[in-house]
Every structure is written in C-alpha cells, then in structure tokens.
Motif scaffolding. Sequence first.
Motif, PDB file in Angstrom:
ATOM      1  N   LYS A  53     -33.201  23.549 -52.908  1.00 38.28           N
ATOM      2  CA  LYS A  53     -34.312  22.592 -52.870  1.00 38.28           C
ATOM      3  C   LYS A  53     -34.279  21.767 -51.574  1.00 38.28           C
ATOM      4  CE  LYS A  53     -36.622  22.002 -56.153  1.00 38.28           C
ATOM      5  NZ  LYS A  53     -37.927  22.557 -56.443  1.00 38.28           N
ATOM      6  N   ILE A  54     -33.089  21.341 -51.149  1.00 36.61           N
ATOM      7  CA  ILE A  54     -32.932  20.547 -49.922  1.00 36.61           C
ATOM      8  C   ILE A  54     -33.411  21.346 -48.713  1.00 36.61           C
ATOM      9  CG2 ILE A  54     -31.221  19.566 -48.332  1.00 36.61           C
ATOM     10  CD1 ILE A  54     -29.551  18.883 -50.917  1.00 36.61           C
ATOM     11  N   HIS A  74     -29.452  22.579 -55.853  1.00 37.00           N
ATOM     12  CA  HIS A  74     -29.874  21.422 -55.056  1.00 37.00           C
ATOM     13  C   HIS A  74     -29.979  21.787 -53.575  1.00 37.00           C
ATOM     14  CE1 HIS A  74     -30.077  18.531 -58.238  1.00 37.00           C
ATOM     15  NE2 HIS A  74     -28.805  18.644 -58.552  1.00 37.00           N
ATOM     16  N   LEU A  75     -29.030  22.587 -53.083  1.00 39.25           N
ATOM     17  CA  LEU A  75     -29.087  23.001 -51.677  1.00 39.25           C
ATOM     18  C   LEU A  75     -30.345  23.817 -51.402  1.00 39.25           C
ATOM     19  CD1 LEU A  75     -25.385  23.862 -50.847  1.00 39.25           C
ATOM     20  CD2 LEU A  75     -26.780  22.059 -49.844  1.00 39.25           C
ATOM     21  N   VAL A  83     -25.876  15.328 -52.488  1.00 41.28           N
ATOM     22  CA  VAL A  83     -25.373  16.656 -52.123  1.00 41.28           C
ATOM     23  C   VAL A  83     -25.453  16.840 -50.612  1.00 41.28           C
ATOM     24  CG1 VAL A  83     -25.827  19.143 -52.302  1.00 41.28           C
ATOM     25  CG2 VAL A  83     -25.872  17.711 -54.362  1.00 41.28           C
ATOM     26  N   ALA A  84     -26.567  16.474 -50.010  1.00 39.83           N
ATOM     27  CA  ALA A  84     -26.736  16.616 -48.559  1.00 39.83           C
ATOM     28  C   ALA A  84     -25.679  15.805 -47.806  1.00 39.83           C
ATOM     29  CB  ALA A  84     -28.134  16.173 -48.141  1.00 39.83           C
ATOM     30  N   LYS A 138     -37.182  21.570 -48.631  1.00 39.82           N
ATOM     31  CA  LYS A 138     -37.834  20.291 -48.313  1.00 39.82           C
ATOM     32  C   LYS A 138     -37.657  19.900 -46.851  1.00 39.82           C
ATOM     33  CE  LYS A 138     -37.667  18.275 -52.940  1.00 39.82           C
ATOM     34  NZ  LYS A 138     -37.154  17.169 -53.767  1.00 39.82           N
ATOM     35  N   GLN A 145     -30.032  12.793 -56.292  1.00 38.64           N
ATOM     36  CA  GLN A 145     -28.985  13.814 -56.405  1.00 38.64           C
ATOM     37  C   GLN A 145     -28.974  14.723 -55.174  1.00 38.64           C
ATOM     38  OE1 GLN A 145     -26.946  13.672 -58.974  1.00 38.64           O
ATOM     39  NE2 GLN A 145     -26.039  15.656 -59.298  1.00 38.64           N
ATOM     40  N   GLU A 146     -30.141  15.119 -54.702  1.00 38.06           N
ATOM     41  CA  GLU A 146     -30.216  15.958 -53.504  1.00 38.06           C
ATOM     42  C   GLU A 146     -29.659  15.227 -52.294  1.00 38.06           C
ATOM     43  OE1 GLU A 146     -34.206  18.458 -54.873  1.00 38.06           O
ATOM     44  OE2 GLU A 146     -34.399  16.756 -53.494  1.00 38.06           O
ATOM     45  N   LEU A 181     -36.292  13.890 -50.711  1.00 45.55           N
ATOM     46  CA  LEU A 181     -35.105  14.272 -51.465  1.00 45.55           C
ATOM     47  C   LEU A 181     -34.916  13.341 -52.653  1.00 45.55           C
ATOM     48  CD1 LEU A 181     -32.472  14.952 -48.638  1.00 45.55           C
ATOM     49  CD2 LEU A 181     -33.998  16.571 -49.770  1.00 45.55           C
ATOM     50  N   THR A 182     -34.498  13.916 -53.778  1.00 43.69           N
ATOM     51  CA  THR A 182     -34.143  13.093 -54.930  1.00 43.69           C
ATOM     52  C   THR A 182     -32.797  12.432 -54.646  1.00 43.69           C
ATOM     53  OG1 THR A 182     -32.921  14.857 -56.040  1.00 43.69           O
ATOM     54  CG2 THR A 182     -35.307  14.703 -56.504  1.00 43.69           C
TER      55      THR A 182
END
Length: 84
Positions: free
Chosen positions: A69-70, A66-67, A39-40, A73, A35-36, A32-33
Amino acid sequence: MGMDAFSRRAERELSATGETVRKHTVETGSQLTVQEAQVARLVREGLTNPEIATRLFISPRTVEYHLHKIFGKLGITSRKQLRR
C-alpha cells in the motif's frame, strides 16, 4: 446483523485510545495511515519485515501488505526508494 452496535463499540474503543477514524475521500486516498507511516519509518531505519512485525505486534505478512500500500501511495517500487 448487529453492525451498528459493532460500529459504535469500535468508535468508543478508538476514542479511548485517542485515535479517530479517517474519512475515506479522494484527498485521503493517497495519504499514509498511521500504521503505514510506522512501517515506513521502520523500513527507513533498516529493519526487516520480521523485525518490523515484532515491534508492531503484527505478522510479517501484514507488514508486506502495508508496504504494498505504501509503495502504491508514494509511487515507488522498492525499499531502497523508500529510504531516500
């Protein structure tokens, strides 16, 4: 096109904030970045997308991005799974 100058400027600005640029490799592709991860964490606290957007000064649509992408991943499909 002037991209070299833009790249150097972006690097200086990131450096001034203490951040670094992540190198994209096969190994970092599933991490996760920053920012991710933020958000998580806020999703786990029970905040809605508009509430997360307000806290992070981004749009609710960016939170959705972002969600997405999360979830990919982490191999999950819902906010409920993320809370676990």
